[in-house]
Scaffold this motif. Structure first.
Motif, PDB file in Angstrom:
ATOM      1  N   ALA A 191       6.547 -22.814 -26.420  1.00  0.00           N
ATOM      2  CA  ALA A 191       5.867 -24.059 -26.066  1.00  0.00           C
ATOM      3  C   ALA A 191       5.808 -24.210 -24.554  1.00  0.00           C
ATOM      4  O   ALA A 191       6.470 -23.490 -23.802  1.00  0.00           O
ATOM      5  CB  ALA A 191       6.622 -25.243 -26.669  1.00  0.00           C
ATOM      6  N   GLU A 192       4.980 -25.157 -24.138  1.00  0.00           N
ATOM      7  CA  GLU A 192       4.967 -25.546 -22.734  1.00  0.00           C
ATOM      8  C   GLU A 192       4.881 -27.059 -22.666  1.00  0.00           C
ATOM      9  O   GLU A 192       4.572 -27.726 -23.661  1.00  0.00           O
ATOM     10  CB  GLU A 192       3.804 -24.911 -21.980  1.00  0.00           C
ATOM     11  N   LYS A 193       5.173 -27.595 -21.512  1.00  0.00           N
ATOM     12  CA  LYS A 193       5.206 -29.048 -21.331  1.00  0.00           C
ATOM     13  C   LYS A 193       3.854 -29.658 -21.703  1.00  0.00           C
ATOM     14  O   LYS A 193       2.805 -29.161 -21.277  1.00  0.00           O
ATOM     15  CB  LYS A 193       5.542 -29.380 -19.883  1.00  0.00           C
ATOM     16  N   ALA A 194       3.901 -30.714 -22.528  1.00  0.00           N
ATOM     17  CA  ALA A 194       2.674 -31.390 -22.934  1.00  0.00           C
ATOM     18  C   ALA A 194       2.158 -32.258 -21.793  1.00  0.00           C
ATOM     19  O   ALA A 194       2.937 -32.892 -21.072  1.00  0.00           O
ATOM     20  CB  ALA A 194       2.936 -32.244 -24.169  1.00  0.00           C
ATOM     21  N   HIS A 195       0.845 -32.275 -21.643  1.00  0.00           N
ATOM     22  CA  HIS A 195       0.218 -33.101 -20.613  1.00  0.00           C
ATOM     23  C   HIS A 195      -0.607 -34.182 -21.302  1.00  0.00           C
ATOM     24  O   HIS A 195      -1.651 -33.911 -21.875  1.00  0.00           O
ATOM     25  CB  HIS A 195      -0.664 -32.246 -19.697  1.00  0.00           C
ATOM     26  N   LYS A 196      -0.097 -35.398 -21.264  1.00  0.00           N
ATOM     27  CA  LYS A 196      -0.761 -36.530 -21.901  1.00  0.00           C
ATOM     28  C   LYS A 196      -1.274 -37.488 -20.834  1.00  0.00           C
ATOM     29  O   LYS A 196      -0.655 -37.662 -19.779  1.00  0.00           O
ATOM     30  CB  LYS A 196       0.210 -37.280 -22.825  1.00  0.00           C
ATOM     31  N   THR A 197      -2.400 -38.110 -21.122  1.00  0.00           N
ATOM     32  CA  THR A 197      -2.970 -39.089 -20.194  1.00  0.00           C
ATOM     33  C   THR A 197      -3.281 -40.392 -20.934  1.00  0.00           C
ATOM     34  O   THR A 197      -3.385 -40.421 -22.161  1.00  0.00           O
ATOM     35  CB  THR A 197      -4.272 -38.565 -19.562  1.00  0.00           C
ATOM     36  N   MET A 198      -3.401 -41.461 -20.178  1.00  0.00           N
ATOM     37  CA  MET A 198      -3.807 -42.750 -20.737  1.00  0.00           C
ATOM     38  C   MET A 198      -4.588 -43.515 -19.673  1.00  0.00           C
ATOM     39  O   MET A 198      -4.488 -43.219 -18.474  1.00  0.00           O
ATOM     40  CB  MET A 198      -2.585 -43.568 -21.180  1.00  0.00           C
ATOM     41  N   SER A 212      -5.822 -51.079 -13.894  1.00  0.00           N
ATOM     42  CA  SER A 212      -6.727 -50.465 -12.917  1.00  0.00           C
ATOM     43  C   SER A 212      -7.895 -49.730 -13.545  1.00  0.00           C
ATOM     44  O   SER A 212      -8.852 -49.357 -12.856  1.00  0.00           O
ATOM     45  CB  SER A 212      -5.941 -49.476 -12.048  1.00  0.00           C
ATOM     46  N   ASN A 213      -7.813 -49.492 -14.901  1.00  0.00           N
ATOM     47  CA  ASN A 213      -8.832 -48.727 -15.629  1.00  0.00           C
ATOM     48  C   ASN A 213      -8.944 -47.292 -15.110  1.00  0.00           C
ATOM     49  O   ASN A 213      -9.980 -46.642 -15.249  1.00  0.00           O
ATOM     50  CB  ASN A 213     -10.202 -49.415 -15.557  1.00  0.00           C
ATOM     51  N   ILE A 214      -7.868 -46.818 -14.493  1.00  0.00           N
ATOM     52  CA  ILE A 214      -7.824 -45.444 -13.964  1.00  0.00           C
ATOM     53  C   ILE A 214      -6.964 -44.588 -14.891  1.00  0.00           C
ATOM     54  O   ILE A 214      -5.934 -45.039 -15.388  1.00  0.00           O
ATOM     55  CB  ILE A 214      -7.237 -45.433 -12.533  1.00  0.00           C
ATOM     56  N   GLU A 215      -7.402 -43.355 -15.108  1.00  0.00           N
ATOM     57  CA  GLU A 215      -6.641 -42.446 -15.971  1.00  0.00           C
ATOM     58  C   GLU A 215      -5.313 -42.087 -15.311  1.00  0.00           C
ATOM     59  O   GLU A 215      -5.263 -41.730 -14.136  1.00  0.00           O
ATOM     60  CB  GLU A 215      -7.442 -41.164 -16.250  1.00  0.00           C
ATOM     61  N   LYS A 216      -4.246 -42.203 -16.101  1.00  0.00           N
ATOM     62  CA  LYS A 216      -2.893 -41.969 -15.593  1.00  0.00           C
ATOM     63  C   LYS A 216      -2.258 -40.815 -16.356  1.00  0.00           C
ATOM     64  O   LYS A 216      -2.349 -40.750 -17.589  1.00  0.00           O
ATOM     65  CB  LYS A 216      -2.066 -43.240 -15.765  1.00  0.00           C
ATOM     66  N   VAL A 217      -1.631 -39.895 -15.643  1.00  0.00           N
ATOM     67  CA  VAL A 217      -0.924 -38.778 -16.274  1.00  0.00           C
ATOM     68  C   VAL A 217       0.476 -39.244 -16.663  1.00  0.00           C
ATOM     69  O   VAL A 217       1.199 -39.810 -15.839  1.00  0.00           O
ATOM     70  CB  VAL A 217      -0.831 -37.564 -15.329  1.00  0.00           C
ATOM     71  N   LEU A 218       0.862 -39.024 -17.928  1.00  0.00           N
ATOM     72  CA  LEU A 218       2.171 -39.432 -18.415  1.00  0.00           C
ATOM     73  C   LEU A 218       3.161 -38.283 -18.320  1.00  0.00           C
ATOM     74  O   LEU A 218       2.827 -37.145 -18.674  1.00  0.00           O
ATOM     75  CB  LEU A 218       2.075 -39.884 -19.879  1.00  0.00           C
ATOM     76  N   ASP A 219       4.344 -38.579 -17.851  1.00  0.00           N
ATOM     77  CA  ASP A 219       5.414 -37.578 -17.848  1.00  0.00           C
ATOM     78  C   ASP A 219       6.354 -37.896 -19.000  1.00  0.00           C
ATOM     79  O   ASP A 219       7.167 -38.814 -18.924  1.00  0.00           O
ATOM     80  CB  ASP A 219       6.170 -37.599 -16.520  1.00  0.00           C
ATOM     81  N   LEU A 220       6.233 -37.114 -20.089  1.00  0.00           N
ATOM     82  CA  LEU A 220       7.037 -37.352 -21.289  1.00  0.00           C
ATOM     83  C   LEU A 220       8.284 -36.476 -21.328  1.00  0.00           C
ATOM     84  O   LEU A 220       8.954 -36.390 -22.357  1.00  0.00           O
ATOM     85  CB  LEU A 220       6.187 -37.104 -22.539  1.00  0.00           C
ATOM     86  N   GLY A 221       8.600 -35.832 -20.212  1.00  0.00           N
ATOM     87  CA  GLY A 221       9.796 -34.994 -20.171  1.00  0.00           C
ATOM     88  C   GLY A 221       9.608 -33.724 -20.982  1.00  0.00           C
ATOM     89  O   GLY A 221       8.611 -33.018 -20.845  1.00  0.00           O
ATOM     90  N   PHE A 222      10.567 -33.465 -21.868  1.00  0.00           N
ATOM     91  CA  PHE A 222      10.556 -32.208 -22.621  1.00  0.00           C
ATOM     92  C   PHE A 222       9.851 -32.351 -23.975  1.00  0.00           C
ATOM     93  O   PHE A 222      10.341 -31.906 -25.012  1.00  0.00           O
ATOM     94  CB  PHE A 222      11.986 -31.699 -22.792  1.00  0.00           C
ATOM     95  N   VAL A 223       8.679 -32.973 -23.946  1.00  0.00           N
ATOM     96  CA  VAL A 223       7.778 -32.990 -25.098  1.00  0.00           C
ATOM     97  C   VAL A 223       6.809 -31.834 -24.890  1.00  0.00           C
ATOM     98  O   VAL A 223       6.208 -31.707 -23.819  1.00  0.00           O
ATOM     99  CB  VAL A 223       7.010 -34.321 -25.207  1.00  0.00           C
ATOM    100  N   GLY A 224       6.675 -30.986 -25.907  1.00  0.00           N
ATOM    101  CA  GLY A 224       5.920 -29.756 -25.721  1.00  0.00           C
ATOM    102  C   GLY A 224       4.710 -29.606 -26.619  1.00  0.00           C
ATOM    103  O   GLY A 224       4.504 -30.362 -27.568  1.00  0.00           O
ATOM    104  N   GLU A 225       3.907 -28.606 -26.299  1.00  0.00           N
ATOM    105  CA  GLU A 225       2.769 -28.188 -27.107  1.00  0.00           C
ATOM    106  C   GLU A 225       2.909 -26.701 -27.399  1.00  0.00           C
ATOM    107  O   GLU A 225       3.347 -25.928 -26.542  1.00  0.00           O
ATOM    108  CB  GLU A 225       1.456 -28.444 -26.369  1.00  0.00           C
ATOM    109  N   VAL A 226       2.554 -26.296 -28.600  1.00  0.00           N
ATOM    110  CA  VAL A 226       2.664 -24.893 -28.990  1.00  0.00           C
ATOM    111  C   VAL A 226       1.620 -24.063 -28.243  1.00  0.00           C
ATOM    112  O   VAL A 226       0.436 -24.419 -28.214  1.00  0.00           O
ATOM    113  CB  VAL A 226       2.462 -24.723 -30.511  1.00  0.00           C
ATOM    114  N   VAL A 227       2.055 -22.967 -27.647  1.00  0.00           N
ATOM    115  CA  VAL A 227       1.117 -22.075 -26.958  1.00  0.00           C
ATOM    116  C   VAL A 227       1.116 -20.672 -27.557  1.00  0.00           C
ATOM    117  O   VAL A 227       0.211 -19.882 -27.292  1.00  0.00           O
ATOM    118  CB  VAL A 227       1.437 -21.985 -25.441  1.00  0.00           C
ATOM    119  N   GLU A 228       2.132 -20.369 -28.387  1.00  0.00           N
ATOM    120  CA  GLU A 228       2.211 -19.014 -28.955  1.00  0.00           C
ATOM    121  C   GLU A 228       3.035 -19.033 -30.233  1.00  0.00           C
ATOM    122  O   GLU A 228       4.088 -19.670 -30.290  1.00  0.00           O
ATOM    123  CB  GLU A 228       2.867 -18.073 -27.934  1.00  0.00           C
TER     124      GLU A 228
END
Length: 301
Positions: free
Chosen positions: A140-147, A152-168
């Motif tokens: 896995a690698e670190k998940a990149h989530k936005t909201m 401000s209606n501006i897209e914000k990158v969330l840092d969820l720590g060690f939440v991951g996404e499968v890459v292999e």
């Protein structure tokens, strides 16, 4: 040997009828891989847990290759509360810091995983508990989530720590276990190439495993009957295009949207069909696979 009563004879006739109806479906799935994502309220109900274990054992006995992937959100939350570790959230999502990921791994790959293994073993089959770390099965690698920031209606990158996404996904270990007549029960925890441990959403983890195995079916046991139409009636089957259209017109809304999107992603990865069904229904897995009407919503290409 005493003669059977009328009641006993009727019960045997009903059992024979059910078996004759199920047999063609058993043959359809023989030697096929079925991945089952197990979680929700069914996991906390002892009777439903036993019924689930019996279903999985029967799949194996019928010549099917079942793979179980499980979640455990409520159990993780309970353990964090028990040890006094405060849960932090960003955009409604739990932040998994270094201390939290240790508890996540302990609960998912430890207590919950072994409980499910024990239930299946009690039904006469050989289950083995694993997580993504075993045999380098998943990376896995670190998940990149936005909201979108509501102020401000501006897209914000969330840092969820060690939440991951499968890459292999490496299917070697799972294939070896299948040949050894064992049932893998897998917790959604995996290592990263950076040396960290990542907590992965169980639905997306199950989809990645099912895609890598080109599974015939991926079953999501949820807390709802399936996808409902505008009148609140269960939709038995959906194509990917129709599912996208129902999301666009608002028929599929709220928490059902990410569930259906996960189904579509799994199909894109190579799964033949994905089913959303109610895990609170006893023997839901058997009803879905071995009856004509099924038990939930089937989504196919």
């Amino acid at each position: 040997m005493p003669a059977m009563t009328t009641k006993e004879l009727t019960e045997y006739e009903q059992q024979a009828q059910l078996l004759s109806q199920a047999l063609p479906y058993m043959q359809r799935y023989e030697n096929k891989t079925v991945v089952v994502k197990y979680g929700g309220h069914a996991m906390g109900d002892p009777a439903l847990g036993q019924a689930f274990a019996r279903d999985v054992a029967l799949l194996k006995q019928s010549g099917i290759n079942p793979i179980v992937v499980h979640g455990g959100g409520p159990q993780i939350a309970a353990m964090l509360t028990k040890i006094g570790l405060e849960s932090k959230f960003e955009g409604g999502l739990r932040v998994t810091d270094e201390k939290t990921v240790e508890i996540v791994e302990m609960v998912l790959a430890g207590s919950i995983n072994k409980q499910i293994v024990a239930l299946i073993n009690a039904e006469g089959e050989w289950a083995i508990g694993l997580c993504g770390k075993d045999g380098n099965m998943v990376f896995a690698e670190k998940a990149h989530k936005t909201m979108i920031d509501p102020e401000s209606n501006i897209e914000k990158v969330l840092d969820l720590g060690f939440v991951g996404e499968v890459v292999e996904v490496d299917r070697t270990l799972i294939d070896l276990l299948a040949k050894s007549e064992m049932i893998p029960v897998i917790a959604p925890v995996a290592p990263g190439r950076d040396g960290h441990t990542y907590n992965i959403n169980a639905d997306t983890f199950a989809g990645a495993i099912a895609g890598a195995l080109s599974a015939t079916r991926l079953l999501f046991l949820t807390d709802v009957p399936g996808v409902l139409d505008a009148k609140g009636e269960l939709i038995k089957e959906l194509s990917v295009d129709k599912a996208k259209a129902l999301i666009a017109d608002g028929t599929i809304a709220g928490g059902m949207i990410p569930k259906v999107e996960t189904c579509i992603e799994a199909i894109d990865k190579g799964v033949e069909g994905v089913v959303i069904l109610n895990g609170r229904t006893s023997h839901a897995v058997l009803l879905e696979l071995f009856t004509e009407h099924g038990a939930g919503t089937l989504i196919v290409r």
